[in-house]
Design a protein around this motif. Structure first.
Motif, PDB file in Angstrom:
ATOM      1  N   LYS A 348      -1.690  15.872 108.913  1.00 56.22           N
ATOM      2  CA  LYS A 348      -2.176  14.610 109.463  1.00 56.22           C
ATOM      3  C   LYS A 348      -1.061  13.971 110.285  1.00 56.22           C
ATOM      4  N   MET A 349      -1.359  13.697 111.559  1.00 56.18           N
ATOM      5  CA  MET A 349      -0.364  13.134 112.460  1.00 56.18           C
ATOM      6  C   MET A 349      -0.413  11.606 112.433  1.00 56.18           C
ATOM      7  N   SER A 350       0.754  10.986 112.395  1.00 57.08           N
ATOM      8  CA  SER A 350       0.813   9.520 112.417  1.00 57.08           C
ATOM      9  C   SER A 350       0.658   8.976 113.834  1.00 57.08           C
ATOM     10  N   ASP A 351       0.964   9.805 114.842  1.00 61.20           N
ATOM     11  CA  ASP A 351       0.817   9.388 116.229  1.00 61.20           C
ATOM     12  C   ASP A 351      -0.622   9.672 116.686  1.00 61.20           C
ATOM     13  N   ALA A 352      -1.303   8.645 117.182  1.00 59.31           N
ATOM     14  CA  ALA A 352      -2.731   8.767 117.520  1.00 59.31           C
ATOM     15  C   ALA A 352      -2.981   9.788 118.627  1.00 59.31           C
ATOM     16  N   LEU A 353      -2.140   9.800 119.654  1.00 60.25           N
ATOM     17  CA  LEU A 353      -2.327  10.731 120.764  1.00 60.25           C
ATOM     18  C   LEU A 353      -2.085  12.171 120.305  1.00 60.25           C
ATOM     19  N   ALA A 354      -1.053  12.359 119.488  1.00 56.00           N
ATOM     20  CA  ALA A 354      -0.779  13.691 118.937  1.00 56.00           C
ATOM     21  C   ALA A 354      -1.936  14.160 118.059  1.00 56.00           C
ATOM     22  N   GLN A 355      -2.488  13.252 117.270  1.00 53.05           N
ATOM     23  CA  GLN A 355      -3.624  13.612 116.408  1.00 53.05           C
ATOM     24  C   GLN A 355      -4.834  14.019 117.241  1.00 53.05           C
ATOM     25  N   GLU A 356      -4.998  13.352 118.389  1.00 56.61           N
ATOM     26  CA  GLU A 356      -6.109  13.689 119.281  1.00 56.61           C
ATOM     27  C   GLU A 356      -5.977  15.136 119.776  1.00 56.61           C
ATOM     28  N   PHE A 357      -4.768  15.512 120.195  1.00 54.51           N
ATOM     29  CA  PHE A 357      -4.517  16.887 120.647  1.00 54.51           C
ATOM     30  C   PHE A 357      -4.787  17.892 119.529  1.00 54.51           C
ATOM     31  N   VAL A 358      -4.178  17.661 118.373  1.00 59.81           N
ATOM     32  CA  VAL A 358      -4.239  18.664 117.302  1.00 59.81           C
ATOM     33  C   VAL A 358      -5.647  18.764 116.712  1.00 59.81           C
ATOM     34  N   SER A 359      -6.461  17.720 116.858  1.00 69.48           N
ATOM     35  CA  SER A 359      -7.830  17.752 116.334  1.00 69.48           C
ATOM     36  C   SER A 359      -8.678  18.801 117.043  1.00 69.48           C
ATOM     37  N   TRP A 360      -8.272  19.205 118.250  1.00 71.92           N
ATOM     38  CA  TRP A 360      -9.045  20.199 119.004  1.00 71.92           C
ATOM     39  C   TRP A 360      -9.063  21.551 118.303  1.00 71.92           C
ATOM     40  N   ARG A 361      -8.081  21.787 117.453  1.00 69.65           N
ATOM     41  CA  ARG A 361      -8.063  23.049 116.725  1.00 69.65           C
ATOM     42  C   ARG A 361      -9.314  23.218 115.848  1.00 69.65           C
ATOM     43  N   ASP A 362      -9.939  22.110 115.482  1.00 68.98           N
ATOM     44  CA  ASP A 362     -11.111  22.172 114.608  1.00 68.98           C
ATOM     45  C   ASP A 362     -12.318  22.789 115.298  1.00 68.98           C
ATOM     46  N   ASN A 363     -12.428  22.622 116.623  1.00 67.39           N
ATOM     47  CA  ASN A 363     -13.620  23.125 117.319  1.00 67.39           C
ATOM     48  C   ASN A 363     -13.297  23.926 118.575  1.00 67.39           C
ATOM     49  N   HIS A 364     -12.049  24.376 118.678  1.00 70.67           N
ATOM     50  CA  HIS A 364     -11.647  25.260 119.772  1.00 70.67           C
ATOM     51  C   HIS A 364     -10.957  26.491 119.191  1.00 70.67           C
ATOM     52  N   LYS A 365     -11.034  27.593 119.922  1.00 69.15           N
ATOM     53  CA  LYS A 365     -10.289  28.787 119.535  1.00 69.15           C
ATOM     54  C   LYS A 365      -8.931  28.755 120.221  1.00 69.15           C
ATOM     55  N   SER A 366      -7.871  29.031 119.460  1.00 68.84           N
ATOM     56  CA  SER A 366      -6.513  28.968 120.000  1.00 68.84           C
ATOM     57  C   SER A 366      -6.106  30.289 120.636  1.00 68.84           C
ATOM     58  N   THR A 367      -5.318  30.174 121.698  1.00 70.80           N
ATOM     59  CA  THR A 367      -4.744  31.349 122.350  1.00 70.80           C
ATOM     60  C   THR A 367      -3.351  30.974 122.843  1.00 70.80           C
ATOM     61  N   VAL A 368      -2.610  31.967 123.326  1.00 73.86           N
ATOM     62  CA  VAL A 368      -1.283  31.708 123.887  1.00 73.86           C
ATOM     63  C   VAL A 368      -1.327  32.011 125.379  1.00 73.86           C
ATOM     64  N   ARG A 369      -0.308  31.578 126.108  1.00 71.30           N
ATOM     65  CA  ARG A 369      -0.297  31.784 127.559  1.00 71.30           C
ATOM     66  C   ARG A 369      -0.383  33.279 127.877  1.00 71.30           C
ATOM     67  N   SER A 370      -1.220  33.595 128.826  1.00 74.92           N
ATOM     68  CA  SER A 370      -1.592  34.984 129.089  1.00 74.92           C
ATOM     69  C   SER A 370      -0.443  35.870 129.562  1.00 74.92           C
TER      70      SER A 370
END
Length: 419
Positions: A348-370
């Protein structure tokens, strides 16, 4: 009387021996790193937390300037004078250290089960069978936007590409703000915040990246050319003179409130929090249509490994297992908002903007730079060539198709899949 004196001397001698043995039992582990900006966090948060639970093990954080780190570390490793814990850059630089037997195999280290194969990809052998660094943090790509500007113009956060360009059109028509702050002068900005940001939704993240490595897909395929077609459409929204605009210029345009949207890496969060005088939000790369499987570039940035020459292997492994724990993940991710834990346990992130970014992991598939794994080991270097072509496409000096052809031709000149 003599008996009492003798007993006293024996007791004093015994106490001194006990104290010296206690001191002798203390082990000091030195951590090599390029993150000299992290020194205070290590000294005030990370080290005290570990030492409190591990009496007898002391940690010394010993950073080197980022531009000098690789050369300095290699010299120390060759001379046998490097620290016990080695901070690992992602992919080839660390793989080279592992292949030279400088980094220990940590595949079976307690705590490694907390990381997914994608999280470990940056510090694993090409076949994925050996992992040599504990993943510490990644950075996530997306778009940071000026909430005040969006409210003023009555804009909604876009979820699809059509909505994204409709928002850009409205900002441009209003004329108060530059729609997007990004330049092409520094080249890497166009590739990293542009191509690698929106691209995973086209090439389907890890599926496409691995297909490119195996030779099943080529950079001339639609999945790799179409992201360039999107970038070509960005040109009218980047403001006058974007071709001469450097990375710092883009940052300033956004934080001064002159631009409404910033194609971003999450590493911008801490700086933007201190400089922007307006509310900020973030949204992930828009998909083609609602309901599509969505992908994000969740790119490994930093890990830690074990020097095979360390004289304190067991103590170092104890520290590395702690780095793989929830406790470390929470401390590190909240101390450096925008550098996200790769641990499978959510933080759980205390910074609201950081939490917004990391929340995407819940409904996106992660990848690394090609371009980062395997494909940039030869000449021409695919990563650097991608910088150039991303800028060329946005500038209009190359078409998306020409960019794909040039990149594939360069890759074909030295890379033979499967060999």
């Amino acid at each position: 009387m003599k008996t009492n004196v003798l007993k006293g001397l024996l007791l004093a001698s015994s106490l001194l021996t006990s104290v010296s043995l206690a001191h002798a039992a203390d082990v000091t582990l030195t951590v090599e790193s390029w993150r000299n900006d992290d020194l205070q966090i290590w000294q005030e948060k990370i080290i005290p937390a570990f030492e409190a639970k591990n009496p007898g093990i002391k940690i010394v954080f010993s950073p080197t300037a980022p531009t000098e780190y690789n050369a300095s570390l290699n010299a120390k490793l060759d001379a046998g004078s490097a620290g016990d814990i080695i901070t690992c850059r992602p992919f080839d630089a660390s793989l080279d250290l592992f292949n030279k037997k400088h980094l220990a195999d940590l595949t079976s280290l307690k705590g490694m089960e907390n990381f997914s194969p994608v999280a470990k990809a940056a510090w694993s052998a090409d076949d994925g069978k050996s992992t040599f660094c504990v993943p510490m943090a990644s950075v996530i790509h997306g778009f940071i936007y000026n909430k005040d500007a969006f409210d003023k113009l009555g804009l909604k956060v876009p979820a699809t590409r059509d909505e994204f360009f409709a928002v850009l059109d409205k900002i441009k028509a209003d004329g108060t703000y530059i729609p997007m702050a990004m330049g092409t002068k520094d080249l890497w900005e166009a590739a990293t915040m542009g191509y690698q940001n929106v691209g995973p939704n086209y090439w389907k993240g890890e599926e496409g990246r691995k297909a490119l490595i195996s030779g099943k897909e080529k950079l001339t395929d639609a999945a790799w050319v179409d992201p360039y077609k999107e970038l070509a459409k960005w040109k009218p929204y980047l403001g006058d003179g974007f071709e001469a605009q450097g990375y710092a210029d883009s940052q300033n345009l956004f934080t001064l409130g002159k631009a409404a949207i910033y194609p971003a890496g999450s590493w911008e969060i801490a700086l933007f929090n201190t400089q922007a005088q307006f509310k900020m939000g973030a949204f992930p790369p828009p998909v083609a249509k609602a309901g599509d499987t969505a992908y994000i570039s969740d790119h490994p940035d930093i890990g830690v490994g074990l020097n095979t020459k360390s004289k304190h292997q067991e103590e170092a492994k104890k520290f590395l297992s702690w780095v793989a724990s929830d406790e470390f993940a929470t401390i590190y991710a909240n101390s450096l908002p925008g550098f996200f834990s790769l641990n499978s346990h959510p933080v759980k992130m205390s910074d609201a903007l950081a939490q917004e970014f990391v929340s995407w992991r819940d409904n996106h598939k992660s990848t690394v730079r090609s371009t980062y794994q395997i494909l940039s080991r030869g000449t021409p270097n695919l990563e650097n060539e991608t910088w150039t072509e991303s800028a060329n496409v946005i500038n209009g000096t190359d078409t998306p198709e020409q960019a794909g052809e040039k990149l594939q031709k360069g890759l074909d000149s030295w890379y033979k899949p499967g060999k």
